[in-house]
Scaffold this motif. Structure first.
Motif, PDB file in Angstrom:
ATOM      1  N   ALA A   1       0.825  -1.209   0.000  1.00  0.00           N
ATOM      2  CA  ALA A   1       0.000   0.000   0.000  1.00  0.00           C
ATOM      3  C   ALA A   1       0.858   1.258   0.000  1.00  0.00           C
ATOM      4  O   ALA A   1       0.388   2.335  -0.362  1.00  0.00           O
ATOM      5  N   ALA A   2       2.126   1.125   0.401  1.00  0.00           N
ATOM      6  CA  ALA A   2       3.036   2.271   0.426  1.00  0.00           C
ATOM      7  C   ALA A   2       3.819   2.415  -0.868  1.00  0.00           C
ATOM      8  O   ALA A   2       4.603   3.355  -1.015  1.00  0.00           O
ATOM      9  N   ASN A   3       3.613   1.486  -1.798  1.00  0.00           N
ATOM     10  CA  ASN A   3       4.382   1.493  -3.048  1.00  0.00           C
ATOM     11  C   ASN A   3       3.679   2.359  -4.089  1.00  0.00           C
ATOM     12  O   ASN A   3       2.809   1.898  -4.823  1.00  0.00           O
ATOM     13  N   THR A   4       4.070   3.617  -4.157  1.00  0.00           N
ATOM     14  CA  THR A   4       3.477   4.534  -5.141  1.00  0.00           C
ATOM     15  C   THR A   4       4.281   4.591  -6.425  1.00  0.00           C
ATOM     16  O   THR A   4       3.813   5.143  -7.420  1.00  0.00           O
ATOM     17  N   GLY A   5       5.520   4.060  -6.397  1.00  0.00           N
ATOM     18  CA  GLY A   5       6.374   4.127  -7.565  1.00  0.00           C
ATOM     19  C   GLY A   5       7.059   5.470  -7.732  1.00  0.00           C
ATOM     20  O   GLY A   5       7.806   5.676  -8.684  1.00  0.00           O
ATOM     21  N   ALA A   6       6.825   6.390  -6.792  1.00  0.00           N
ATOM     22  CA  ALA A   6       7.388   7.736  -6.924  1.00  0.00           C
ATOM     23  C   ALA A   6       8.657   7.926  -6.101  1.00  0.00           C
ATOM     24  O   ALA A   6       9.233   9.004  -6.098  1.00  0.00           O
ATOM     25  N   TYR A   7       9.084   6.868  -5.414  1.00  0.00           N
ATOM     26  CA  TYR A   7      10.277   6.970  -4.577  1.00  0.00           C
ATOM     27  C   TYR A   7      10.761   5.561  -4.251  1.00  0.00           C
ATOM     28  O   TYR A   7      10.028   4.588  -4.377  1.00  0.00           O
ATOM     29  N   ASP A   8      12.008   5.451  -3.823  1.00  0.00           N
ATOM     30  CA  ASP A   8      12.525   4.206  -3.278  1.00  0.00           C
ATOM     31  C   ASP A   8      12.050   4.103  -1.835  1.00  0.00           C
ATOM     32  O   ASP A   8      12.168   5.073  -1.075  1.00  0.00           O
ATOM     33  N   ALA A   9      11.529   2.946  -1.441  1.00  0.00           N
ATOM     34  CA  ALA A   9      11.044   2.804  -0.070  1.00  0.00           C
ATOM     35  C   ALA A   9      11.341   1.421   0.466  1.00  0.00           C
ATOM     36  O   ALA A   9      11.337   0.433  -0.275  1.00  0.00           O
ATOM     37  N   ALA A  10      11.593   1.361   1.768  1.00  0.00           N
ATOM     38  CA  ALA A  10      11.820   0.106   2.476  1.00  0.00           C
ATOM     39  C   ALA A  10      11.027   0.167   3.767  1.00  0.00           C
ATOM     40  O   ALA A  10      11.034   1.195   4.450  1.00  0.00           O
ATOM     41  N   GLY A  11      10.340  -0.923   4.106  1.00  0.00           N
ATOM     42  CA  GLY A  11       9.524  -0.842   5.315  1.00  0.00           C
ATOM     43  C   GLY A  11       9.001  -2.175   5.779  1.00  0.00           C
ATOM     44  O   GLY A  11       9.240  -3.220   5.161  1.00  0.00           O
ATOM     45  N   LYS A  12       8.279  -2.132   6.883  1.00  0.00           N
ATOM     46  CA  LYS A  12       7.730  -3.349   7.472  1.00  0.00           C
ATOM     47  C   LYS A  12       6.416  -3.033   8.178  1.00  0.00           C
ATOM     48  O   LYS A  12       6.273  -2.023   8.868  1.00  0.00           O
TER      49      LYS A  12
ATOM     50  N   TYR B   1      10.967   3.792   5.292  1.00  0.00           N
ATOM     51  CA  TYR B   1      11.822   4.939   4.997  1.00  0.00           C
ATOM     52  C   TYR B   1      12.180   5.010   3.523  1.00  0.00           C
ATOM     53  O   TYR B   1      12.120   4.018   2.788  1.00  0.00           O
ATOM     54  N   THR B   2      12.492   6.226   3.118  1.00  0.00           N
ATOM     55  CA  THR B   2      13.089   6.505   1.819  1.00  0.00           C
ATOM     56  C   THR B   2      14.504   6.987   2.117  1.00  0.00           C
ATOM     57  O   THR B   2      14.865   7.157   3.291  1.00  0.00           O
ATOM     58  N   PRO B   3      15.336   7.240   1.115  1.00  0.00           N
ATOM     59  CA  PRO B   3      16.682   7.749   1.417  1.00  0.00           C
ATOM     60  C   PRO B   3      16.673   9.077   2.181  1.00  0.00           C
ATOM     61  O   PRO B   3      17.651   9.413   2.841  1.00  0.00           O
ATOM     62  N   GLU B   4      15.548   9.817   2.117  1.00  0.00           N
ATOM     63  CA  GLU B   4      15.524  11.147   2.722  1.00  0.00           C
ATOM     64  C   GLU B   4      14.645  11.275   3.955  1.00  0.00           C
ATOM     65  O   GLU B   4      14.733  12.272   4.674  1.00  0.00           O
ATOM     66  N   LEU B   5      13.803  10.289   4.206  1.00  0.00           N
ATOM     67  CA  LEU B   5      12.801  10.451   5.253  1.00  0.00           C
ATOM     68  C   LEU B   5      12.424   9.107   5.864  1.00  0.00           C
ATOM     69  O   LEU B   5      12.136   8.155   5.143  1.00  0.00           O
ATOM     70  N   THR B   6      12.420   9.058   7.198  1.00  0.00           N
ATOM     71  CA  THR B   6      12.003   7.860   7.931  1.00  0.00           C
ATOM     72  C   THR B   6      10.754   8.201   8.739  1.00  0.00           C
ATOM     73  O   THR B   6      10.758   9.144   9.521  1.00  0.00           O
ATOM     74  N   THR B   7       9.710   7.407   8.550  1.00  0.00           N
ATOM     75  CA  THR B   7       8.442   7.703   9.224  1.00  0.00           C
ATOM     76  C   THR B   7       7.812   6.423   9.750  1.00  0.00           C
ATOM     77  O   THR B   7       7.792   5.408   9.049  1.00  0.00           O
ATOM     78  N   VAL B   8       7.314   6.486  10.957  1.00  0.00           N
ATOM     79  CA  VAL B   8       6.608   5.361  11.565  1.00  0.00           C
ATOM     80  C   VAL B   8       5.203   5.827  11.928  1.00  0.00           C
ATOM     81  O   VAL B   8       5.030   6.845  12.601  1.00  0.00           O
TER      82      VAL B   8
ATOM     83  N   LEU C   1       4.586  10.988   0.038  1.00  0.00           N
ATOM     84  CA  LEU C   1       4.491  11.538  -1.314  1.00  0.00           C
ATOM     85  C   LEU C   1       4.445  13.066  -1.260  1.00  0.00           C
ATOM     86  O   LEU C   1       5.141  13.747  -2.020  1.00  0.00           O
ATOM     87  N   ASP C   2       3.643  13.611  -0.355  1.00  0.00           N
ATOM     88  CA  ASP C   2       3.548  15.065  -0.224  1.00  0.00           C
ATOM     89  C   ASP C   2       4.828  15.663   0.360  1.00  0.00           C
ATOM     90  O   ASP C   2       5.301  16.708  -0.090  1.00  0.00           O
ATOM     91  N   ALA C   3       5.370  15.006   1.384  1.00  0.00           N
ATOM     92  CA  ALA C   3       6.563  15.537   2.056  1.00  0.00           C
ATOM     93  C   ALA C   3       7.764  15.581   1.125  1.00  0.00           C
ATOM     94  O   ALA C   3       8.653  16.436   1.283  1.00  0.00           O
ATOM     95  N   LEU C   4       7.807  14.678   0.144  1.00  0.00           N
ATOM     96  CA  LEU C   4       8.903  14.653  -0.833  1.00  0.00           C
ATOM     97  C   LEU C   4       8.567  15.459  -2.080  1.00  0.00           C
ATOM     98  O   LEU C   4       9.244  15.343  -3.106  1.00  0.00           O
ATOM     99  N   GLY C   5       7.516  16.270  -1.977  1.00  0.00           N
ATOM    100  CA  GLY C   5       7.177  17.130  -3.098  1.00  0.00           C
ATOM    101  C   GLY C   5       6.653  16.398  -4.310  1.00  0.00           C
ATOM    102  O   GLY C   5       6.901  16.815  -5.449  1.00  0.00           O
ATOM    103  N   GLY C   6       5.937  15.292  -4.072  1.00  0.00           N
ATOM    104  CA  GLY C   6       5.380  14.522  -5.182  1.00  0.00           C
ATOM    105  C   GLY C   6       6.230  13.350  -5.609  1.00  0.00           C
ATOM    106  O   GLY C   6       5.867  12.603  -6.525  1.00  0.00           O
ATOM    107  N   GLY C   7       7.345  13.143  -4.927  1.00  0.00           N
ATOM    108  CA  GLY C   7       8.208  12.009  -5.260  1.00  0.00           C
ATOM    109  C   GLY C   7       9.670  12.398  -5.195  1.00  0.00           C
ATOM    110  O   GLY C   7      10.028  13.540  -4.901  1.00  0.00           O
ATOM    111  N   SER C   8      10.533  11.422  -5.437  1.00  0.00           N
ATOM    112  CA  SER C   8      11.976  11.659  -5.385  1.00  0.00           C
ATOM    113  C   SER C   8      12.695  10.676  -6.296  1.00  0.00           C
ATOM    114  O   SER C   8      12.321   9.508  -6.396  1.00  0.00           O
ATOM    115  N   THR C   9      13.736  11.161  -6.939  1.00  0.00           N
ATOM    116  CA  THR C   9      14.555  10.298  -7.800  1.00  0.00           C
ATOM    117  C   THR C   9      15.756   9.726  -7.043  1.00  0.00           C
ATOM    118  O   THR C   9      16.517   8.945  -7.597  1.00  0.00           O
TER     119      THR C   9
END
Length: 740
Positions: free
Chosen positions: A562-573, A588-595, A635-643
């Protein structure tokens, strides 16, 4: 004239002469000088008797200012006093001069008192006309700082004496600073800093001479001269005084006439209600206060006021997190009409993994309504969000299975539900979600599907003591943390803040990340160093990056889809605790960790209850609402995504991401990594999978359902929908084992 008349005339003359002899000009002059000497003596005695007192309680009382990371105001706190004392050097010189020009042109030359004005004030007091103007800046400062506002003769005499003493012992700059910091400007603002914010939305250091002239003018009658509420007469009077102040500045050669002519009256902004502790503000302030205690700022020091606390909270990200919770959760709940919905509490912590700064936090629906922060509470279990830490410990300790194989991404484990662990003095046979069994599975597949039995054995292989040591190093608190195999299910207590720190450490390639919320703490007398957000290497980069690699599989093809939007790299559990009392998504993504977590809490007494039935759905597990909130916010915090991609070094990659088929016996679980064809009587539906197990990503290999385990059904009206919505309605959902 008769004899009688003559005698009467003689008596009158004698009496008149006696009066003249009694009130001769010499005697009257002598009496006057005597009275003056007596008054002077009394004044000298008073001067010697009256000392400069300590400041009154109100004069030194200040508010504390809490700011967002960009310096904008979050809130002020204090005992009803909106004041922040600033040094005179922080006030532009021209603005300083506006106060002198408005109140006391001779300020820099006088001795602190105005005898004529003081005499007029005394006479007005005696005649019942109340307090009148005429006091110098020094006298007004003394009245505000040392005395009271009572219009009594004794107070006026004390004011006179103390003003003389203060003027002789203190510099004019000291007195002027005290005056502008203690005066009341209206709009609940005491002191020039609070007034600058209240009337113009700027700091004192940024005031213009025109704005300063208004503030100096409004001091004469704060309620009457406030432009927003003033009558036509009041507006005319304050505008006239504003002009008078500027004209005096020209006269004193503090302002050029040409510049004066260009100035326009600075209409103040509309008054805004003081920000309190409602909404998320109280949660942020309390989190900051708890951190400040650890940094040496005691409650007593903080309550004395005068602090400026700048938080690490990003104002935009904070707003986006609140909006995401509202969109993905609150808008779907019926808190008034649904008993389960009334129990749902959401919490979240978002951290910059490169610095440790908490950039956003969600503590609950409203601090006023639910003061206990869901972001920092430690009374719930983190469930299966702990499993990556078990694997990290296995990698870090180079642990081996019972058969001697080095544990890695492709190490195989028996995924049979209720399989007793081997090699432990403490018996443990955990049930998988829905009592589902799997064949021989790799660690990658076990992580994707959150298979309890596989990780229970892994804990034994590593040893609970070593797993605990790794978890503590990563940031999990040492509270209710037994050294038993059951810890694989996250049976200790932790908060979203704690887990955000642990996952941020993985994100930061194994260098310890300690979340902090106070960016700076400044007082006139001291400053406090912030928490060191990034520390030493607590696990190797290889171990951390390998865990990250595995967790990308969970988001790509596992329970966290459900967290896989394809707009960023993400790892989670994902994670769901025993009896569905809490549901987690840590990623988390390379720029942001959120629980993000949901907690079931009874409105009466805070008793933990099941989340099953939230928003009229089935189980509320980590792959549902928490993952949806996480994805929406990220998605919003990364400005719509991240490369930006994960920079992973020297990691072992998982060989497959498709969960193996369920089975019902140990013999079946020994089968190879294959997915059998579906049963002919089982329709091909995404909901045939376990709520934490996604459908196969391979079109050639459809998922199957063991005939012994009835497939859960999904109601068409469930919010969110989708193949991995994770909230199918199912019987017996309250008895889900811990750790899913």
């Amino acid at each position: 004239m008769g004899r009688a008349d003559a005698r009467r005339a003689q008596r009158r003359a004698s009496k008149s002469g006696g009066i003249r002899r009694l009130f001769t000009w010499r005697k009257m002059l002598g009496a006057f000088f005597g009275f003056c000497l007596l008054g002077m003596g009394a004044f000298v005695a008073l001067y010697l008797y009256v000392d400069i007192p300590k400041a009154n309680a109100l004069a030194e009382r200040q508010s504390n200012v809490y700011q967002y990371s960009d310096g904008t105001l979050l809130t002020r706190t204090g005992d009803g006093v909106n004041r922040q004392i600033v040094d005179l050097s922080e006030v532009p010189k021209a603005v300083q001069h506006t106060f002198v020009a408005a109140e006391n042109k001779t300020f820099y030359d006088d001795e602190g008192i105005d005898l004529k004005g003081t005499t007029r004030g005394l006479l007005n007091t005696l005649s019942g006309k109340g307090k009148q103007g005429g006091s110098t800046i020094t006298q007004q400062y003394v009245k505000n700082y040392y005395l009271t506002q009572d219009p009594t003769i004794s107070r006026k005499l004390k004011e006179l004496v103390i003003s003389l003493k203060v003027d002789s012992k203190k510099s004019k700059d000291y007195i002027l600073a005290g005056y502008i910091n203690t005066a009341y400007y209206g709009r609940g603002a005491s002191g020039i800093q609070a007034a600058a914010q209240a009337y113009y939305g700027v700091d004192a250091k940024d005031l213009t001479v025109s704005q300063g002239a208004y503030l100096a003018s409004v001091l004469q009658a704060p309620s009457q001269y406030d432009w927003q509420t003033a009558s036509d007469t009041g507006r005319k009077l304050v505008k006239d005084r504003w002009g008078y102040t500027l004209d005096n500045m020209v006269e004193m050669r503090w302002l050029d006439q040409a510049e004066r002519d260009k100035l326009k009256f600075p209409v103040p902004q509309k008054a805004k209600p003081a920000k309190g502790m409602e909404g998320q503000t109280g949660y942020l302030v309390e989190a900051a206060n708890e951190e400040l205690k650890k940094q040496g700022v005691t409650d007593e020091m903080r309550q004395a006021g005068g602090w400026t606390f700048t938080l690490s909270i990003d104002k935009k990200k904070q707003k986006k997190l609140e909006q995401s919770v509202d969109r993905q959760l609150e808008s779907k709940l019926d808190r008034e009409g649904n008993k389960v919905d009334a129990t749902v509490q959401a919490g979240a912590t978002s951290v910059n993994p490169k610095t440790g700064a908490v950039v956003a936090m969600y503590g609950g629906v409203d601090y006023i309504k639910h003061y206990y922060s869901n972001a920092t509470r430690r009374d719930y279990q983190p469930a299966s969000t702990f499993k990556p830490l078990v694997f990290a410990s296995a990698l870090e300790n180079e642990s081996r299975t019972q058969s001697g194989d080095l544990i890695g991404v492709n190490t195989r484990y028996d995924g049979t539900s209720k399989r007793p662990v081997v090699g432990s003095d403490t018996p443990f046979a955990p049930e998988n979600e829905d009592d589902r069994s799997y064949g021989s599975v790799t660690v990658q597949k076990a992580m994707n599907a959150s298979i309890n039995s596989a990780f229970a054995q892994m804990v034994v292989d590593v040893s609970p003591a070593k797993v605990k040591k790794t978890a503590l190093a990563l940031g999990v608190p040492d509270k209710n943390f037994p050294e038993r195999p059951a810890i694989t299910l996250g049976t200790m207590n932790a908060s979203t803040w704690d887990m955000a720190g642990a996952y941020a450490t993985l994100d930061n390639h194994g260098k310890k990340v300690t979340p902090f919320i106070v960016k700076s703490a400044k007082h006139r007398d001291r400053t406090i160093d912030p928490v060191e957000g990034v520390g030493e290497q607590v696990i190797s980069r290889k171990s951390a990056d390998t865990v990250t690699s595995v967790l990308t599989g969970v988001v790509d093809a596992g329970s966290g889809q459900a967290a896989n939007t394809g707009a960023y790299d993400a790892a989670g559990k994902t994670g769901t605790s025993e009896n569905n009392k809490s549901a987690w998504f840590a990623a988390y993504t390379p720029e942001l960790t959120t629980v993000v977590a949901l907690f079931g809490e009874s409105p009466k007494g805070g008793v933990q209850v099941s989340l099953t039935g939230t928003a009229n759905s089935g189980r509320a597990n980590g792959g549902g609402f928490p993952a949806e909130i996480w994805a929406d916010y990220t998605l919003d915090a990364l400005g719509g995504g991240s490369t930006t991609r994960f920079d992973l070094e020297d990691v072992e990659r998982g060989q497959a991401t498709v969960p193996s088929s369920p089975s019902t016996s140990p013999s079946q679980s020994a089968s190879s990594d294959t997915t059998p064809s579906k049963s002919p009587d089982t329709p091909s539906q995404s909901t045939s999978q376990s709520p934490e197990v996604p459908p196969s990503q391979s079109p050639e290999v459809p998922p199957s359902q063991s005939p012994e385990v009835p497939p859960p059904t999904q109601s068409p009206e469930q919010p969110g929908g989708g193949p991995n919505d994770g909230r199918p309605g199912q019987p017996g959902g309250n008895n889900v084992p811990a750790g899913q």
